[in-house]
Each structure stands twice: as structure tokens, then as C-alpha cells.
Motif scaffolding. Structure first.
Motif, PDB file in Angstrom:
ATOM      1  N   SER A 103       0.822  -1.218   0.000  1.00  0.00           N
ATOM      2  CA  SER A 103       0.000   0.000   0.000  1.00  0.00           C
ATOM      3  C   SER A 103       0.853   1.264   0.000  1.00  0.00           C
ATOM      4  CB  SER A 103      -0.936   0.011   1.214  1.00  0.00           C
ATOM      5  OG  SER A 103      -0.213   0.114   2.418  1.00  0.00           O
ATOM      6  N   GLU A 173       2.341  -8.630  -5.657  1.00  0.00           N
ATOM      7  CA  GLU A 173       0.909  -8.332  -5.622  1.00  0.00           C
ATOM      8  C   GLU A 173       0.162  -9.395  -4.824  1.00  0.00           C
ATOM      9  OE1 GLU A 173      -2.495  -8.494  -8.907  1.00  0.00           O
ATOM     10  OE2 GLU A 173      -1.092  -6.837  -9.262  1.00  0.00           O
ATOM     11  N   GLY A 174      -0.741  -8.944  -3.978  1.00  0.00           N
ATOM     12  CA  GLY A 174      -1.516  -9.870  -3.173  1.00  0.00           C
ATOM     13  C   GLY A 174      -0.925 -10.156  -1.813  1.00  0.00           C
ATOM     14  N   ARG A 176      -0.188  -9.076   1.841  1.00  0.00           N
ATOM     15  CA  ARG A 176      -0.700  -8.112   2.798  1.00  0.00           C
ATOM     16  C   ARG A 176       0.406  -7.597   3.718  1.00  0.00           C
ATOM     17  NH1 ARG A 176      -5.823  -6.981   3.646  1.00  0.00           N
ATOM     18  NH2 ARG A 176      -7.480  -8.206   2.653  1.00  0.00           N
ATOM     19  N   ASP A 178       1.895  -6.371   7.346  1.00  0.00           N
ATOM     20  CA  ASP A 178       1.717  -6.915   8.687  1.00  0.00           C
ATOM     21  C   ASP A 178       2.495  -6.047   9.681  1.00  0.00           C
ATOM     22  OD1 ASP A 178       1.151  -8.432  10.882  1.00  0.00           O
ATOM     23  OD2 ASP A 178       1.840 -10.332  10.045  1.00  0.00           O
ATOM     24  N   GLY A 204      -5.941  -0.042   6.413  1.00  0.00           N
ATOM     25  CA  GLY A 204      -6.410  -1.394   6.713  1.00  0.00           C
ATOM     26  C   GLY A 204      -6.819  -1.548   8.167  1.00  0.00           C
ATOM     27  N   ASP A 244      -6.665  -2.753  -4.923  1.00  0.00           N
ATOM     28  CA  ASP A 244      -6.061  -3.003  -3.619  1.00  0.00           C
ATOM     29  C   ASP A 244      -4.771  -3.774  -3.857  1.00  0.00           C
ATOM     30  OD1 ASP A 244      -5.263  -3.737  -1.120  1.00  0.00           O
ATOM     31  OD2 ASP A 244      -7.190  -4.550  -0.466  1.00  0.00           O
ATOM     32  N   GLU A 246      -2.664  -4.990  -1.916  1.00  0.00           N
ATOM     33  CA  GLU A 246      -2.353  -6.036  -0.942  1.00  0.00           C
ATOM     34  C   GLU A 246      -3.233  -7.268  -1.110  1.00  0.00           C
ATOM     35  OE1 GLU A 246      -1.982  -4.613   3.014  1.00  0.00           O
ATOM     36  OE2 GLU A 246      -0.454  -3.132   2.510  1.00  0.00           O
ATOM     37  N   THR A 247      -4.235  -7.183  -1.982  1.00  0.00           N
ATOM     38  CA  THR A 247      -5.046  -8.362  -2.287  1.00  0.00           C
ATOM     39  C   THR A 247      -5.053  -8.649  -3.784  1.00  0.00           C
ATOM     40  OG1 THR A 247      -7.092  -7.069  -2.538  1.00  0.00           O
ATOM     41  CG2 THR A 247      -6.556  -7.883  -0.317  1.00  0.00           C
ATOM     42  N   GLY A 248      -4.692  -7.656  -4.580  1.00  0.00           N
ATOM     43  CA  GLY A 248      -4.717  -7.821  -6.028  1.00  0.00           C
ATOM     44  C   GLY A 248      -6.085  -7.606  -6.642  1.00  0.00           C
ATOM     45  N   LYS A 249      -7.083  -7.289  -5.828  1.00  0.00           N
ATOM     46  CA  LYS A 249      -8.441  -7.109  -6.339  1.00  0.00           C
ATOM     47  C   LYS A 249      -8.602  -5.737  -6.983  1.00  0.00           C
ATOM     48  CE  LYS A 249     -10.642 -10.189  -2.950  1.00  0.00           C
ATOM     49  NZ  LYS A 249     -11.648 -10.287  -1.866  1.00  0.00           N
TER      50      LYS A 249
END
Length: 314
Positions: A103, A173-174, A176, A178, A204, A244, A246-249
Motif C-alpha cells: 500500500s 501483488e496480493g 498483505r 503486517d 487497513g 487493492d 495487498e489483495t490484487g483485487k
């Protein structure tokens, strides 16, 4: 964002990627030295390193003072509230938690948020350097992938630390972020009291609240929140694709007036939640934006902090 001649403002962060990385790091160091050296006069009291931990003189309570520093013996003797000043330790150990998750690989103004993480790191390293002080870092680009840089002193180490963060690979990509895991890694094993600086966009979920409060109970704590204008509001540009990292969506939406209003309200509510969580953790809160003079913002933060700890009005 450029001026009328199409040039980048003089205060814009340098480009810190590709073939321009080396030159960008040199420019960053020069900018930090030129604009922050005036804040290094005197001892650590009130500067970025905070108040220290050695007992000092008592003084009358001022609105905004930390009530945890109240000197009850002097208060009882004088019948007026007093707090106990503290003097900075001779050697300060600073630990950075640098969030460079997906992000942060985003920016719509003068730079990416990731660039501001590097800039903030360089400024903190400069402000806390010298006098036997040490600085180390935990760098996280998500999914438990955390790099630890041991705390050491000296200019070569500080330069290497800034470079290490700047060269940290981008998350796939994808993956997340932490932040909570990085904070836990700093919290355990326990370290001697010092300064902890957390640099993140705090987007988030807020699972990081508990370990941050634990850190704030043992260290002087500073939270540097890095934002881009598009984190706060959507532009009036018709149809846009929201992604997004961190999720690839991805999702294609029409940026109607109603959607922009709802997005802005949700973003504002999240910012308020983050600010409240940082206050509860006892963290000093600094916001840096990709469309603002980040060094000027940092100078204002440090000066206000200095005035507060010296008993003045920020």
C-alpha cells in the motif's frame, strides 16, 4: 504537482529508484542536513528523541503536559501541580519500524508514499545521530517478511540503514502488510528504554494497536503517518479503476458525487480511528503527505515538541 513552468518544487522528495537511486540518496542527505541542522542545537530535550528518562528539575504543570510525569511530592509540598522534567540519556538507542508494504508503493502527487518512508528515516537518523547514539530498524514489506538492521552508531551505518530501506524489494501483488508483526518483533525481546519510531500509512485493520501500546509503555514513541491525497478523497474523473495492491483485487466504479462523499467520510473516520489509537498508545503523531513539503512539516513537529517539553505553548 509542478509549478507554472512545469518543474518540480524545490522541496519535492528526490527520486529514489532505478538509476537515480544513488543521486537521490545524496540529494536527500544534503536536503536533510541543510534544513534540519538548526534543530540540533543544545541537548536532546524536546527534540525528536524526546524527554529522556533521567530525573531532572520540577516545574509547574502546563496544559498539555503528560500527567504521567506528575511529581506528587512537590505538588503536595507546594499545593500546586508540578511535573518532573527529565534529561535525555547520554546515549540514545533509536529503533525504527519502517512499513514498506504494497500500500506504500503508491503516490499520485510528487512521490510515492514509500519515498516518504525513506525520507522520514533519513531525517530521524540525522536528528538522533552523534554522541554515541545508535539507530536500528525493522523493515517490513508484508506477510511476515521482516528485515532487521542492528542498532549501531556512526554516519556510515546511518547511511547504510537509509539505503537498505530504499532498496527493500517491493512486495509481490496480493501480499498483505503486517505492521503488528513488526511491532511485536521490536517489543520482544525487551530492550532498554529509548526511542521507537513507527513509519506507516496505517491503512487497513488496526491490529497493530495492542503491540503499539505495549511499546509506548516502555519507550518514547513517535508515529509518522504517510498519506497520499487519494487515500482521503476520490477525484471527480468519471469512471475509475480502484485496486487493492495487498489483495490484487480491482473494481471499476463511477466516481459519482455520492460515492466520493461516502469514500471521503469512510477515509475520515479511519483517520480519526488511527489518531485515537495513537493517542492511546502515548505516541506523538506526525503526518507527512506526498503533496506537501515533508521537511517543513517535520520541522514544525520538532519545534512544537521542543516547546512542549520546555514548558512553552506549542
Amino acid at each position: 504537482m509542478k509549478n507554472e513552468k512545469g518543474e518540480r518544487p524545490s522541496w519535492a522528495p528526490p527520486v529514489l529508484r532505478g538509476e537515480r537511486m544513488e543521486a537521490g540518496l545524496r540529494t536527500l542527505e544534503l536536503d536533510v542536513r541543510r534544513r534540519l541542522d538548526g534543530l540540533l542545537q543544545g541537548n536532546h530535550l524536546g527534540l525528536v528523541p524526546g524527554p529522556g528518562s533521567e530525573p531532572g528539575e520540577a516545574r509547574p504543570y502546563q496544559p498539555g503536559d503528560d500527567v504521567r510525569r506528575m511529581d506528587w511530592a512537590v505538588t503536595a509540598r507546594t499545593t500546586s501541580p508540578h511535573i518532573r522534567e527529565t534529561v535525555a540519556d547520554r546515549e540514545l538507542e533509536t529503533w525504527l519500524v519502517a512499513d514498506v508494504s504494497a500500500s506504500l508503493d503508491f503516490g499520485t502527487a510528487l512521490c510515492e508514499k514509500r519515498d516518504l518512508v525513506v525520507c522520514a528515516t533519513a531525517a530521524v537518523a540525522h536528528l538522533t545521530g552523534g554522541g554515541g547514539n545508535r539507530i536500528g530498524a525493522l523493515v517490513s514489506n508484508g506477510a511476515g517478511n521482516i528485515t532487521r538492521i542492528p542498532a549501531r552508531g556512526g554516519l556510515p551505518h546511518a547511511r547504510g540503514l537509509v539505503r537498505k530501506i530504499a532498496e527493500t524489494p517491493r512486495a509481490e501483488e496480493g501480499v498483505r502488510g503486517d505492521l503488528a508483526a513488526a511491532l511485536e518483533k521490536l517489543r520482544r525481546p525487551p530492550r532498554r528504554r529509548g526511542l521507537a519510531v513507527v513509519i506507516s500509512d496505517f491503512l487497513g485493520d488496526t491490529e497493530w494497536q495492542r503491540p503499539l501500546r505495549a511499546l509506548g509503555g516502555h519507550h518514547d514513541l513517535i508515529a509518522i503517518e504517510v498519506l497520499d491525497p487519494r487515500d482521503i478523497d476520490l477525484p471527480d474523473v468519471g469512471t475509475v479503476v480502484l485496486a487493492d495492491p495487498e489483495t490484487g483485487k480491482q473494481r471499476e466504479v463511477h466516481a459519482s458525487a455520492l460515492l466520493r462523499k461516502e469514500f471521503g467520510a469512510a477515509a475520515h473516520a479511519h483517520r480519526q480511528e488511527v489518531a485515537a489509537a495513537l493517542r492511546r498508545a502515548g505516541a506523538a503523531h506526525l503526518v507527512l503527505r506526498t503533496d506537501s513539503d515533508w521537511i517543513a512539516d517535520m520541522v514544525r513537529f520538532v519545534v512544537a515538541r521542543k516547546r512542549r517539553w520546555s514548558g512553552g505553548v506549542a
